[in-house]
Write an enzyme that holds these catalytic residues in place. Structure first.
Site, PDB file in Angstrom:
ATOM      1  N   CYS A 159      92.019  97.598  58.420  1.00 18.55           N
ATOM      2  CA  CYS A 159      90.955  96.739  57.894  1.00 18.55           C
ATOM      3  C   CYS A 159      91.520  95.593  57.059  1.00 18.55           C
ATOM      4  O   CYS A 159      91.173  94.440  57.258  1.00 18.55           O
ATOM      5  CB  CYS A 159      89.983  97.579  57.057  1.00 18.55           C
ATOM      6  SG  CYS A 159      88.804  96.577  56.154  1.00 18.55           S
TER       7      CYS A 159
ATOM      8  N   CYS B 159      89.434  93.755  59.768  1.00 19.44           N
ATOM      9  CA  CYS B 159      88.211  93.154  59.218  1.00 19.44           C
ATOM     10  C   CYS B 159      88.455  91.963  58.291  1.00 19.44           C
ATOM     11  O   CYS B 159      87.802  90.928  58.427  1.00 19.44           O
ATOM     12  CB  CYS B 159      87.425  94.199  58.416  1.00 19.44           C
ATOM     13  SG  CYS B 159      87.459  95.849  59.095  1.00 19.44           S
TER      14      CYS B 159
ATOM     15  N   LYS C 191      90.306  88.940  59.894  1.00 12.96           N
ATOM     16  CA  LYS C 191      89.367  88.476  60.932  1.00 12.96           C
ATOM     17  C   LYS C 191      88.226  87.663  60.310  1.00 12.96           C
ATOM     18  O   LYS C 191      87.903  86.575  60.755  1.00 12.96           O
ATOM     19  CB  LYS C 191      88.825  89.697  61.683  1.00 12.96           C
ATOM     20  CG  LYS C 191      87.833  89.457  62.795  1.00 12.96           C
ATOM     21  CD  LYS C 191      86.390  89.323  62.383  1.00 12.96           C
ATOM     22  CE  LYS C 191      85.829  90.447  61.558  1.00 12.96           C
ATOM     23  NZ  LYS C 191      85.543  91.664  62.262  1.00 12.96           N
TER      24      LYS C 191
ATOM     25  N   TYR D 143      83.467  94.504  70.308  1.00 13.58           N
ATOM     26  CA  TYR D 143      83.454  93.771  69.027  1.00 13.58           C
ATOM     27  C   TYR D 143      84.620  92.778  68.956  1.00 13.58           C
ATOM     28  O   TYR D 143      84.435  91.607  68.667  1.00 13.58           O
ATOM     29  CB  TYR D 143      83.722  94.729  67.863  1.00 13.58           C
ATOM     30  CG  TYR D 143      82.658  95.625  67.359  1.00 13.58           C
ATOM     31  CD1 TYR D 143      82.001  95.336  66.172  1.00 13.58           C
ATOM     32  CD2 TYR D 143      82.356  96.825  68.000  1.00 13.58           C
ATOM     33  CE1 TYR D 143      81.073  96.213  65.635  1.00 13.58           C
ATOM     34  CE2 TYR D 143      81.429  97.702  67.474  1.00 13.58           C
ATOM     35  CZ  TYR D 143      80.781  97.394  66.282  1.00 13.58           C
ATOM     36  OH  TYR D 143      79.869  98.261  65.756  1.00 13.58           O
TER      37      TYR D 143
ATOM     38  N   GLU E 219      84.357  88.747  69.045  1.00 12.21           N
ATOM     39  CA  GLU E 219      84.609  88.021  67.791  1.00 12.21           C
ATOM     40  C   GLU E 219      85.748  87.018  67.950  1.00 12.21           C
ATOM     41  O   GLU E 219      85.632  85.854  67.528  1.00 12.21           O
ATOM     42  CB  GLU E 219      84.940  89.022  66.678  1.00 12.21           C
ATOM     43  CG  GLU E 219      83.736  89.842  66.272  1.00 12.21           C
ATOM     44  CD  GLU E 219      84.022  90.873  65.182  1.00 12.21           C
ATOM     45  OE1 GLU E 219      83.066  91.351  64.574  1.00 12.21           O
ATOM     46  OE2 GLU E 219      85.205  91.207  64.950  1.00 12.21           O
TER      47      GLU E 219
ATOM     48  N   THR F 133      85.260 100.766  59.038  1.00 12.87           N
ATOM     49  CA  THR F 133      85.851 100.959  57.717  1.00 12.87           C
ATOM     50  C   THR F 133      84.935 101.682  56.722  1.00 12.87           C
ATOM     51  O   THR F 133      85.349 102.652  56.097  1.00 12.87           O
ATOM     52  CB  THR F 133      86.304  99.599  57.142  1.00 12.87           C
ATOM     53  OG1 THR F 133      87.556  99.296  57.739  1.00 12.87           O
ATOM     54  CG2 THR F 133      86.468  99.612  55.640  1.00 12.87           C
TER      55      THR F 133
ATOM     56  N   HIS G 118      59.958  82.850  51.364  1.00 14.77           N
ATOM     57  CA  HIS G 118      59.811  81.651  52.178  1.00 14.77           C
ATOM     58  C   HIS G 118      60.543  80.469  51.570  1.00 14.77           C
ATOM     59  O   HIS G 118      60.539  80.327  50.358  1.00 14.77           O
ATOM     60  CB  HIS G 118      58.311  81.323  52.300  1.00 14.77           C
ATOM     61  CG  HIS G 118      58.030  80.204  53.231  1.00 14.77           C
ATOM     62  ND1 HIS G 118      58.146  80.320  54.597  1.00 14.77           N
ATOM     63  CD2 HIS G 118      57.643  78.928  52.983  1.00 14.77           C
ATOM     64  CE1 HIS G 118      57.833  79.161  55.154  1.00 14.77           C
ATOM     65  NE2 HIS G 118      57.531  78.303  54.197  1.00 14.77           N
TER      66      HIS G 118
ATOM     67  N   GLU H  28      62.231  86.309  56.759  1.00 11.34           N
ATOM     68  CA  GLU H  28      60.799  86.557  56.516  1.00 11.34           C
ATOM     69  C   GLU H  28      60.083  86.972  57.802  1.00 11.34           C
ATOM     70  O   GLU H  28      59.056  87.634  57.766  1.00 11.34           O
ATOM     71  CB  GLU H  28      60.116  85.329  55.885  1.00 11.34           C
ATOM     72  CG  GLU H  28      60.015  84.117  56.775  1.00 11.34           C
ATOM     73  CD  GLU H  28      59.338  82.935  56.069  1.00 11.34           C
ATOM     74  OE1 GLU H  28      58.205  83.080  55.590  1.00 11.34           O
ATOM     75  OE2 GLU H  28      59.969  81.858  55.973  1.00 11.34           O
TER      76      GLU H  28
END
Ligand code: NDP
Length: 452
Positions: free
Chosen positions: A43, A48, A51, A178, A182, A311, A435, A440
Protein backbone atom coordinates in the site's frame (compact mmCIF):
# COMPACT_ATOMS: atom_id res chain seq x y z
CA UNK A 1 8.50 -22.82 28.03
CA UNK A 2 9.86 -19.29 27.75
CA UNK A 3 9.73 -17.95 24.20
CA UNK A 4 11.94 -15.23 22.73
CA UNK A 5 8.78 -13.44 21.58
CA UNK A 6 5.06 -13.56 22.34
CA UNK A 7 4.42 -12.71 18.69
CA UNK A 8 6.57 -12.78 15.59
CA UNK A 9 5.07 -11.00 12.59
CA UNK A 10 6.34 -11.82 9.10
CA UNK A 11 5.63 -8.87 6.83
CA UNK A 12 5.67 -5.12 7.53
CA UNK A 13 2.69 -4.07 5.43
CA UNK A 14 -0.68 -2.68 6.47
CA UNK A 15 -1.90 -5.79 8.31
CA UNK A 16 1.37 -6.80 9.95
CA UNK A 17 2.27 -3.33 11.16
CA UNK A 18 -1.15 -2.77 12.74
CA UNK A 19 -1.14 -6.17 14.45
CA UNK A 20 2.40 -5.68 15.80
CA UNK A 21 1.68 -2.15 17.03
CA UNK A 22 -1.51 -3.09 18.87
CA UNK A 23 -0.14 -6.34 20.32
CA UNK A 24 2.97 -4.59 21.64
CA UNK A 25 1.89 -0.99 22.27
CA UNK A 26 -1.60 -1.62 23.64
CA UNK A 27 -1.53 -5.15 24.98
CA UNK A 28 2.07 -5.33 26.22
CA UNK A 29 3.17 -8.34 24.17
CA UNK A 30 6.84 -8.85 23.27
CA UNK A 31 6.76 -8.52 19.49
CA UNK A 32 9.30 -9.01 16.70
CA UNK A 33 8.61 -8.15 13.06
CA UNK A 34 10.57 -9.10 9.95
CA UNK A 35 10.30 -7.27 6.62
CA UNK A 36 12.50 -8.25 3.67
CA UNK A 37 11.74 -5.16 1.59
CA UNK A 38 10.71 -1.66 2.63
CA UNK A 39 8.58 -1.02 5.71
CA UNK A 40 5.00 -0.16 4.81
CA UNK A 41 4.34 -2.92 2.29
CA UNK A 42 2.44 -2.76 -0.96
CA UNK A 43 0.00 0.00 0.00
CA UNK A 44 2.61 2.51 1.08
CA UNK A 45 5.57 1.61 -1.12
CA UNK A 46 4.18 0.26 -4.40
CA UNK A 47 0.41 0.53 -4.27
CA UNK A 48 -2.37 2.76 -2.98
CA UNK A 49 -0.31 5.74 -1.83
CA UNK A 50 2.04 6.29 -4.80
CA UNK A 51 -0.85 5.36 -7.11
CA UNK A 52 -3.10 8.05 -5.61
CA UNK A 53 -0.31 10.62 -5.94
CA UNK A 54 -0.04 9.66 -9.61
CA UNK A 55 -3.81 10.04 -9.94
CA UNK A 56 -3.49 13.59 -8.60
CA UNK A 57 -0.59 14.33 -10.98
CA UNK A 58 -2.54 13.02 -13.94
CA UNK A 59 -5.64 15.11 -13.24
CA UNK A 60 -3.96 18.51 -13.79
CA UNK A 61 -4.30 18.80 -17.58
CA UNK A 62 -8.10 18.49 -17.22
CA UNK A 63 -8.10 20.94 -14.34
CA UNK A 64 -6.06 23.43 -16.35
CA UNK A 65 -8.38 23.13 -19.35
CA UNK A 66 -11.34 23.66 -17.03
CA UNK A 67 -9.68 26.63 -15.36
CA UNK A 68 -9.46 28.36 -18.74
CA UNK A 69 -13.21 28.02 -19.17
CA UNK A 70 -13.59 29.66 -15.77
CA UNK A 71 -11.64 32.66 -16.97
CA UNK A 72 -8.12 31.85 -15.83
CA UNK A 73 -5.29 32.63 -18.18
CA UNK A 74 -3.34 29.41 -17.71
CA UNK A 75 -1.39 27.13 -19.96
CA UNK A 76 0.25 23.85 -19.13
CA UNK A 77 3.97 23.83 -19.77
CA UNK A 78 4.18 20.04 -19.86
CA UNK A 79 4.79 17.33 -17.32
CA UNK A 80 8.23 16.67 -15.81
CA UNK A 81 8.18 12.99 -14.88
CA UNK A 82 11.62 13.06 -13.26
CA UNK A 83 10.59 15.94 -11.01
CA UNK A 84 7.44 14.09 -9.96
CA UNK A 85 9.24 10.77 -9.43
CA UNK A 86 11.87 12.41 -7.24
CA UNK A 87 9.16 14.05 -5.09
CA UNK A 88 7.37 10.72 -4.91
CA UNK A 89 10.50 8.93 -3.73
CA UNK A 90 11.05 11.54 -1.02
CA UNK A 91 7.46 11.15 0.15
CA UNK A 92 7.73 7.37 0.26
CA UNK A 93 10.97 7.64 2.27
CA UNK A 94 9.13 9.87 4.73
CA UNK A 95 6.22 7.46 5.02
CA UNK A 96 8.50 4.46 5.43
CA UNK A 97 10.28 6.29 8.24
CA UNK A 98 6.95 7.09 9.90
CA UNK A 99 5.92 3.42 9.84
CA UNK A 100 9.27 2.40 11.30
CA UNK A 101 8.99 5.03 14.09
CA UNK A 102 5.47 3.94 14.93
CA UNK A 103 6.61 0.37 15.39
CA UNK A 104 9.68 1.31 17.39
CA UNK A 105 7.68 3.67 19.63
CA UNK A 106 5.29 0.79 20.32
CA UNK A 107 8.25 -1.37 21.41
CA UNK A 108 8.32 -3.70 18.39
CA UNK A 109 11.75 -5.14 17.49
CA UNK A 110 12.30 -4.77 13.73
CA UNK A 111 14.35 -7.27 11.73
CA UNK A 112 15.12 -5.94 8.24
CA UNK A 113 15.38 -9.29 6.52
CA UNK A 114 13.31 -12.17 5.26
CA UNK A 115 11.94 -14.61 7.83
CA UNK A 116 10.53 -18.09 7.26
CA UNK A 117 8.69 -20.47 9.55
CA UNK A 118 10.68 -23.40 10.94
CA UNK A 119 7.95 -24.93 13.04
CA UNK A 120 4.79 -23.87 14.89
CA UNK A 121 6.84 -21.86 17.41
CA UNK A 122 10.04 -21.02 15.58
CA UNK A 123 11.10 -18.62 12.81
CA UNK A 124 14.41 -18.24 11.01
CA UNK A 125 15.82 -15.03 9.56
CA UNK A 126 17.76 -14.99 6.27
CA UNK A 127 20.94 -14.42 8.32
CA UNK A 128 20.36 -17.77 10.02
CA UNK A 129 19.30 -16.43 13.42
CA UNK A 130 16.32 -18.30 14.88
CA UNK A 131 13.74 -17.12 17.39
CA UNK A 132 11.16 -19.02 19.37
CA UNK A 133 7.75 -17.41 19.56
CA UNK A 134 4.42 -18.21 21.14
CA UNK A 135 2.47 -16.97 18.11
CA UNK A 136 3.34 -16.33 14.48
CA UNK A 137 1.43 -13.91 12.26
CA UNK A 138 1.92 -14.23 8.51
CA UNK A 139 1.17 -10.90 6.81
CA UNK A 140 3.24 -11.19 3.66
CA UNK A 141 0.65 -9.75 1.26
CA UNK A 142 0.53 -10.47 -2.43
CA UNK A 143 2.61 -10.10 -5.58
CA UNK A 144 1.63 -9.28 -9.18
CA UNK A 145 0.77 -12.27 -11.32
CA UNK A 146 1.72 -12.31 -15.01
CA UNK A 147 0.43 -15.21 -17.13
CA UNK A 148 2.91 -17.49 -18.91
CA UNK A 149 2.83 -15.98 -22.39
CA UNK A 150 5.82 -15.85 -24.74
CA UNK A 151 7.66 -12.58 -24.15
CA UNK A 152 6.22 -11.99 -20.67
CA UNK A 153 9.60 -10.65 -19.53
CA UNK A 154 9.05 -7.64 -21.79
CA UNK A 155 6.07 -6.58 -19.68
CA UNK A 156 6.22 -4.68 -16.41
CA UNK A 157 3.82 -4.81 -13.45
CA UNK A 158 2.47 -2.14 -11.13
CA UNK A 159 5.60 -2.66 -8.98
CA UNK A 160 7.74 -1.02 -11.67
CA UNK A 161 5.30 1.74 -12.62
CA UNK A 162 6.64 4.12 -9.99
CA UNK A 163 10.26 3.78 -11.10
CA UNK A 164 10.00 4.28 -14.87
CA UNK A 165 13.09 6.08 -16.23
CA UNK A 166 10.77 8.03 -18.55
CA UNK A 167 7.12 8.04 -19.52
CA UNK A 168 6.35 6.01 -22.65
CA UNK A 169 4.69 7.50 -25.72
CA UNK A 170 2.42 4.48 -26.32
CA UNK A 171 1.34 2.10 -23.57
CA UNK A 172 -0.66 -1.10 -23.51
CA UNK A 173 -2.39 -2.04 -20.26
CA UNK A 174 -3.50 -5.67 -19.99
CA UNK A 175 -6.32 -6.59 -17.59
CA UNK A 176 -9.66 -5.14 -16.63
CA UNK A 177 -9.48 -4.90 -12.83
CA UNK A 178 -8.75 -2.08 -10.40
CA UNK A 179 -5.06 -1.75 -11.20
CA UNK A 180 -5.36 -1.95 -14.98
CA UNK A 181 -8.19 0.57 -15.17
CA UNK A 182 -6.57 2.99 -12.73
CA UNK A 183 -3.23 2.97 -14.54
CA UNK A 184 -4.91 3.30 -17.94
CA UNK A 185 -6.44 6.57 -16.68
CA UNK A 186 -3.25 7.75 -14.98
CA UNK A 187 -1.12 7.22 -18.09
CA UNK A 188 -3.72 8.87 -20.30
CA UNK A 189 -3.85 11.88 -17.99
CA UNK A 190 -0.07 12.15 -18.12
CA UNK A 191 -0.23 12.41 -21.89
CA UNK A 192 0.51 8.82 -22.91
CA UNK A 193 -1.39 7.13 -25.77
CA UNK A 194 -3.15 4.27 -23.97
CA UNK A 195 -4.72 1.01 -25.12
CA UNK A 196 -6.29 -1.43 -22.66
CA UNK A 197 -6.87 -5.09 -23.59
CA UNK A 198 -9.26 -7.07 -21.44
CA UNK A 199 -10.25 -10.68 -22.07
CA UNK A 200 -13.84 -10.31 -20.75
CA UNK A 201 -16.87 -8.47 -22.08
CA UNK A 202 -16.63 -5.40 -19.84
CA UNK A 203 -13.92 -4.03 -17.51
CA UNK A 204 -14.30 -4.07 -13.70
CA UNK A 205 -15.98 -7.45 -13.45
CA UNK A 206 -17.84 -7.94 -10.19
CA UNK A 207 -19.01 -4.34 -9.86
CA UNK A 208 -22.48 -3.04 -10.76
CA UNK A 209 -22.95 -3.40 -14.54
CA UNK A 210 -24.40 0.07 -15.07
CA UNK A 211 -21.56 1.66 -13.08
CA UNK A 212 -18.89 -0.33 -14.95
CA UNK A 213 -20.41 0.71 -18.25
CA UNK A 214 -20.43 4.32 -17.12
CA UNK A 215 -16.73 4.22 -16.20
CA UNK A 216 -15.76 2.44 -19.43
CA UNK A 217 -17.69 4.97 -21.55
CA UNK A 218 -16.03 7.87 -19.73
CA UNK A 219 -12.59 6.30 -20.21
CA UNK A 220 -13.25 5.81 -23.93
CA UNK A 221 -14.49 9.41 -24.20
CA UNK A 222 -11.11 10.52 -22.84
CA UNK A 223 -9.42 8.63 -25.63
CA UNK A 224 -8.41 5.41 -23.89
CA UNK A 225 -8.59 2.69 -26.52
CA UNK A 226 -10.34 -0.12 -24.60
CA UNK A 227 -10.57 -3.48 -26.38
CA UNK A 228 -12.79 -5.96 -24.58
CA UNK A 229 -12.80 -9.63 -25.52
CA UNK A 230 -9.13 -9.24 -26.39
CA UNK A 231 -6.09 -10.86 -24.82
CA UNK A 232 -2.40 -10.81 -25.64
CA UNK A 233 -1.02 -14.05 -27.12
CA UNK A 234 2.63 -13.03 -27.19
CA UNK A 235 4.98 -10.09 -26.85
CA UNK A 236 7.98 -9.55 -29.12
CA UNK A 237 10.83 -7.07 -28.95
CA UNK A 238 11.07 -4.88 -32.08
CA UNK A 239 13.51 -2.17 -33.12
CA UNK A 240 11.17 0.54 -31.91
CA UNK A 241 9.40 -1.08 -28.98
CA UNK A 242 7.30 -4.11 -28.01
CA UNK A 243 4.89 -5.78 -30.43
CA UNK A 244 1.75 -7.25 -28.87
CA UNK A 245 0.10 -9.99 -30.88
CA UNK A 246 -3.52 -10.18 -29.72
CA UNK A 247 -6.35 -12.69 -29.96
CA UNK A 248 -8.37 -10.28 -32.13
CA UNK A 249 -5.78 -10.63 -34.88
CA UNK A 250 -4.13 -7.27 -34.28
CA UNK A 251 -0.37 -6.76 -34.00
CA UNK A 252 0.52 -3.41 -32.56
CA UNK A 253 3.63 -1.81 -31.22
CA UNK A 254 3.96 -0.12 -27.84
CA UNK A 255 6.76 1.42 -25.80
CA UNK A 256 5.49 -0.04 -22.54
CA UNK A 257 3.30 -3.03 -21.72
CA UNK A 258 1.83 -3.10 -18.22
CA UNK A 259 0.33 -6.36 -17.00
CA UNK A 260 -2.27 -5.92 -14.27
CA UNK A 261 -3.76 -9.39 -14.37
CA UNK A 262 -4.27 -9.92 -10.67
CA UNK A 263 -2.11 -10.59 -7.65
CA UNK A 264 -1.25 -13.82 -5.88
CA UNK A 265 -0.64 -14.43 -2.15
CA UNK A 266 3.01 -14.21 -1.23
CA UNK A 267 3.41 -17.62 0.39
CA UNK A 268 6.10 -19.41 -1.64
CA UNK A 269 9.00 -20.73 0.43
CA UNK A 270 7.64 -19.50 3.77
CA UNK A 271 7.58 -22.98 5.30
CA UNK A 272 3.78 -23.19 5.50
CA UNK A 273 3.39 -26.58 3.79
CA UNK A 274 6.00 -28.12 6.12
CA UNK A 275 3.76 -27.04 9.01
CA UNK A 276 1.05 -29.23 7.54
CA UNK A 277 -1.04 -26.36 6.16
CA UNK A 278 -2.85 -26.93 2.86
CA UNK A 279 -2.82 -23.71 0.87
CA UNK A 280 -5.62 -22.57 -1.44
CA UNK A 281 -5.58 -22.77 -5.25
CA UNK A 282 -3.65 -19.51 -5.62
CA UNK A 283 -1.42 -20.11 -2.59
CA UNK A 284 -3.67 -18.31 -0.11
CA UNK A 285 -3.61 -19.33 3.57
CA UNK A 286 -6.96 -20.65 4.80
CA UNK A 287 -7.98 -19.05 8.11
CA UNK A 288 -11.07 -18.93 10.32
CA UNK A 289 -12.93 -15.75 11.19
CA UNK A 290 -10.32 -14.94 13.86
CA UNK A 291 -7.56 -15.25 11.22
CA UNK A 292 -6.30 -18.47 12.83
CA UNK A 293 -4.90 -21.24 10.61
CA UNK A 294 -5.25 -24.97 11.22
CA UNK A 295 -2.02 -24.72 13.26
CA UNK A 296 -3.27 -23.00 16.44
CA UNK A 297 -0.18 -20.81 17.03
CA UNK A 298 -0.09 -19.54 13.42
CA UNK A 299 -2.37 -16.76 12.18
CA UNK A 300 -2.55 -14.85 8.89
CA UNK A 301 -4.07 -11.50 7.87
CA UNK A 302 -4.36 -9.40 4.72
CA UNK A 303 -3.92 -10.29 1.05
CA UNK A 304 -2.03 -13.47 1.92
CA UNK A 305 -5.36 -14.95 3.03
CA UNK A 306 -7.13 -13.97 -0.23
CA UNK A 307 -10.27 -12.73 1.56
CA UNK A 308 -10.94 -9.10 0.58
CA UNK A 309 -7.68 -7.69 -0.80
CA UNK A 310 -7.83 -4.13 0.45
CA UNK A 311 -5.56 -2.22 2.84
CA UNK A 312 -8.26 -1.15 5.32
CA UNK A 313 -9.42 -4.76 5.53
CA UNK A 314 -5.89 -5.99 6.30
CA UNK A 315 -5.62 -3.28 8.98
CA UNK A 316 -8.88 -4.33 10.60
CA UNK A 317 -7.94 -8.01 10.44
CA UNK A 318 -4.57 -7.25 12.03
CA UNK A 319 -6.18 -5.17 14.77
CA UNK A 320 -8.83 -7.83 15.45
CA UNK A 321 -6.12 -10.50 15.65
CA UNK A 322 -4.16 -8.49 18.26
CA UNK A 323 -7.28 -7.81 20.35
CA UNK A 324 -8.30 -11.47 20.16
CA UNK A 325 -4.98 -13.06 21.02
CA UNK A 326 -3.38 -10.44 23.29
CA UNK A 327 -6.25 -8.24 24.45
CA UNK A 328 -8.53 -10.98 25.74
CA UNK A 329 -11.30 -9.63 23.49
CA UNK A 330 -12.23 -12.09 20.73
CA UNK A 331 -12.93 -9.92 17.69
CA UNK A 332 -13.78 -11.01 14.15
CA UNK A 333 -13.79 -8.45 11.36
CA UNK A 334 -17.02 -8.52 9.36
CA UNK A 335 -16.14 -8.73 5.65
CA UNK A 336 -19.79 -8.36 4.67
CA UNK A 337 -20.06 -4.68 3.86
CA UNK A 338 -16.72 -3.29 2.71
CA UNK A 339 -16.93 -0.13 0.62
CA UNK A 340 -14.25 0.51 -1.98
CA UNK A 341 -13.24 3.09 -4.53
CA UNK A 342 -11.61 2.67 -7.90
CA UNK A 343 -9.48 5.68 -8.72
CA UNK A 344 -10.23 5.79 -12.38
CA UNK A 345 -11.15 9.15 -13.87
CA UNK A 346 -13.99 9.48 -13.06
CA UNK A 347 -13.78 7.59 -9.78
CA UNK A 348 -16.17 4.86 -8.84
CA UNK A 349 -17.30 4.28 -5.28
CA UNK A 350 -19.22 1.19 -4.38
CA UNK A 351 -20.73 -0.38 -1.27
CA UNK A 352 -23.08 -3.31 -0.84
CA UNK A 353 -24.74 -5.29 -3.59
CA UNK A 354 -24.69 -4.61 -7.31
CA UNK A 355 -28.06 -4.50 -9.06
CA UNK A 356 -27.30 -7.93 -10.54
CA UNK A 357 -26.39 -9.55 -7.21
CA UNK A 358 -29.31 -7.93 -5.38
CA UNK A 359 -31.97 -8.99 -7.89
CA UNK A 360 -30.72 -12.59 -7.66
CA UNK A 361 -31.30 -12.36 -3.92
CA UNK A 362 -34.72 -10.69 -3.66
CA UNK A 363 -37.17 -8.26 -5.38
CA UNK A 364 -35.59 -4.80 -5.59
CA UNK A 365 -36.17 -1.23 -6.67
CA UNK A 366 -33.40 0.55 -8.54
CA UNK A 367 -32.97 4.32 -8.26
CA UNK A 368 -30.48 5.62 -10.77
CA UNK A 369 -29.65 8.98 -12.27
CA UNK A 370 -26.93 10.13 -14.64
CA UNK A 371 -26.51 13.88 -14.97
CA UNK A 372 -24.03 16.59 -15.89
CA UNK A 373 -22.66 18.24 -12.72
CA UNK A 374 -22.59 22.04 -12.72
CA UNK A 375 -18.82 22.39 -12.39
CA UNK A 376 -17.94 20.62 -15.60
CA UNK A 377 -21.14 21.62 -17.40
CA UNK A 378 -20.13 25.27 -16.91
CA UNK A 379 -16.79 24.45 -18.50
CA UNK A 380 -18.61 23.10 -21.54
CA UNK A 381 -17.93 19.44 -20.83
CA UNK A 382 -20.41 16.64 -21.40
CA UNK A 383 -19.19 14.42 -18.48
CA UNK A 384 -22.00 12.72 -16.60
CA UNK A 385 -21.96 11.37 -13.08
CA UNK A 386 -23.95 8.36 -11.93
CA UNK A 387 -25.75 8.00 -8.60
CA UNK A 388 -27.44 4.70 -7.94
CA UNK A 389 -29.24 3.05 -5.04
CA UNK A 390 -30.46 -0.53 -4.85
CA UNK A 391 -33.37 -0.96 -2.44
CA UNK A 392 -35.02 -4.09 -1.02
CA UNK A 393 -38.75 -4.09 -1.83
CA UNK A 394 -39.50 -6.07 1.33
CA UNK A 395 -37.38 -4.41 4.01
CA UNK A 396 -36.93 -1.02 2.23
CA UNK A 397 -33.25 -1.21 3.23
CA UNK A 398 -30.68 0.24 0.87
CA UNK A 399 -28.71 -2.81 -0.22
CA UNK A 400 -26.17 -1.10 -2.42
CA UNK A 401 -24.90 2.32 -3.49
CA UNK A 402 -22.80 2.97 -6.58
CA UNK A 403 -21.38 6.34 -7.51
CA UNK A 404 -19.34 7.30 -10.56
CA UNK A 405 -18.20 10.89 -10.12
CA UNK A 406 -15.24 13.04 -9.18
CA UNK A 407 -14.53 12.30 -5.48
CA UNK A 408 -16.83 9.25 -5.51
CA UNK A 409 -14.42 7.63 -3.03
CA UNK A 410 -15.09 10.39 -0.51
CA UNK A 411 -18.86 10.16 -1.00
CA UNK A 412 -19.10 6.38 -0.73
CA UNK A 413 -17.31 6.41 2.62
CA UNK A 414 -20.24 8.35 4.09
CA UNK A 415 -22.94 6.36 2.29
CA UNK A 416 -21.30 3.22 3.74
CA UNK A 417 -22.00 4.45 7.29
CA UNK A 418 -25.71 4.87 6.56
CA UNK A 419 -25.98 1.55 4.77
CA UNK A 420 -24.01 -0.19 7.53
CA UNK A 421 -26.54 1.16 10.03
CA UNK A 422 -29.32 -0.43 7.97
CA UNK A 423 -30.75 2.79 6.52
CA UNK A 424 -33.94 2.42 4.46
CA UNK A 425 -34.77 4.35 1.32
CA UNK A 426 -37.16 6.42 3.47
CA UNK A 427 -34.24 7.31 5.79
CA UNK A 428 -32.35 8.59 2.74
CA UNK A 429 -35.48 10.51 1.61
CA UNK A 430 -35.92 12.09 5.05
CA UNK A 431 -32.37 13.47 4.89
CA UNK A 432 -32.39 17.07 3.70
CA UNK A 433 -30.25 17.71 0.62
CA UNK A 434 -26.99 19.66 0.74
CA UNK A 435 -27.20 22.04 -2.19
CA UNK A 436 -25.65 22.41 -4.70
CA UNK A 437 -23.71 19.17 -4.59
CA UNK A 438 -23.61 16.01 -6.67
CA UNK A 439 -24.35 13.78 -3.68
CA UNK A 440 -27.68 15.48 -3.00
CA UNK A 441 -29.10 13.27 -5.75
CA UNK A 442 -28.74 10.36 -3.32
CA UNK A 443 -31.49 11.83 -1.14
CA UNK A 444 -33.70 13.29 -3.87
CA UNK A 445 -34.41 10.32 -6.15
CA UNK A 446 -38.14 9.83 -5.54
CA UNK A 447 -39.33 7.34 -8.18
CA UNK A 448 -37.66 4.03 -8.92
CA UNK A 449 -36.04 3.85 -12.35
CA UNK A 450 -37.03 0.18 -12.51
CA UNK A 451 -37.97 -2.78 -10.36
CA UNK A 452 -36.51 -6.23 -10.73
P1 NDP B 1 -8.15 -7.85 -10.24
O1 NDP B 1 -8.37 -9.22 -9.74
O2 NDP B 1 -9.04 -6.74 -9.83
O3 NDP B 1 -8.15 -7.87 -11.83
C1 NDP B 1 -7.36 -8.76 -12.55
C2 NDP B 1 -7.70 -8.60 -14.02
O4 NDP B 1 -6.81 -9.38 -14.79
C3 NDP B 1 -9.11 -9.06 -14.34
O5 NDP B 1 -9.61 -8.19 -15.30
C4 NDP B 1 -8.88 -10.45 -14.88
O6 NDP B 1 -9.82 -10.85 -15.81
C5 NDP B 1 -7.55 -10.28 -15.60
N1 NDP B 1 -6.81 -11.53 -15.69
C6 NDP B 1 -6.57 -12.42 -14.70
N2 NDP B 1 -5.84 -13.46 -15.15
C7 NDP B 1 -5.62 -13.22 -16.46
C8 NDP B 1 -4.93 -13.92 -17.48
N3 NDP B 1 -4.32 -15.09 -17.24
N4 NDP B 1 -4.91 -13.39 -18.72
C9 NDP B 1 -5.53 -12.21 -18.98
N5 NDP B 1 -6.18 -11.50 -18.05
C10 NDP B 1 -6.23 -12.00 -16.81
O7 NDP B 1 -6.64 -7.58 -9.90
P2 NDP B 1 -5.76 -6.26 -9.91
O8 NDP B 1 -4.41 -6.72 -10.30
O9 NDP B 1 -6.37 -5.17 -10.71
O10 NDP B 1 -5.78 -5.82 -8.40
C11 NDP B 1 -5.37 -6.74 -7.37
C12 NDP B 1 -6.08 -6.43 -6.07
O11 NDP B 1 -5.62 -5.22 -5.55
C13 NDP B 1 -7.57 -6.29 -6.26
O12 NDP B 1 -8.19 -7.48 -5.85
C14 NDP B 1 -7.96 -5.15 -5.38
O13 NDP B 1 -8.62 -5.66 -4.25
C15 NDP B 1 -6.67 -4.50 -4.96
N6 NDP B 1 -6.64 -3.10 -5.42
C16 NDP B 1 -7.53 -2.21 -4.93
C17 NDP B 1 -7.52 -0.90 -5.34
C18 NDP B 1 -8.50 0.07 -4.80
O14 NDP B 1 -9.13 -0.23 -3.80
N7 NDP B 1 -8.67 1.23 -5.42
C19 NDP B 1 -6.55 -0.44 -6.33
C20 NDP B 1 -5.69 -1.45 -6.81
C21 NDP B 1 -5.74 -2.73 -6.36
P3 NDP B 1 -11.24 -11.51 -15.38
O15 NDP B 1 -12.09 -10.38 -14.91
O16 NDP B 1 -11.73 -12.13 -16.63
O17 NDP B 1 -10.92 -12.49 -14.32
Amino acid sequence: MAFDYDLFVIGGGSGGVRAARIASGEHGAKVGLAEESRMGGTCVIRGCVPKKLMVFASAYPEAIAEAREYGWDVTSGGFDWTHFRTRLETELDRLEGAYRNTLQNAGVVIHDERAVIVDAHRVRLASGVEFTTKHILVATGGWPFVPEIPGRDLAITSNEMFHLPALPRRALVVGGGYIASEFACILKGLGVEVSQFYRGAQILRGFDDEARGHVANAMRAQGIDIHCGTDVMRLERTDAGIRAVATDGTEREFDLVLYATGRRPNTAGLGLEALGLTLGRNGEIPVDRFSQTAVPSVFAVGDVTGRVNLTPVAIREGHAFADTVFGGKPTAFDHGLVASAIFTQPEMGSVGLSEEAARDQEPIEVYSTAFRPIRTLFAGKQDRVLMKLIVSQASRKVLGCHIVAPEAGEMIQLAAIAIGLGATKEDFDRTCAVHPTMAEELVTMRKPTRTA
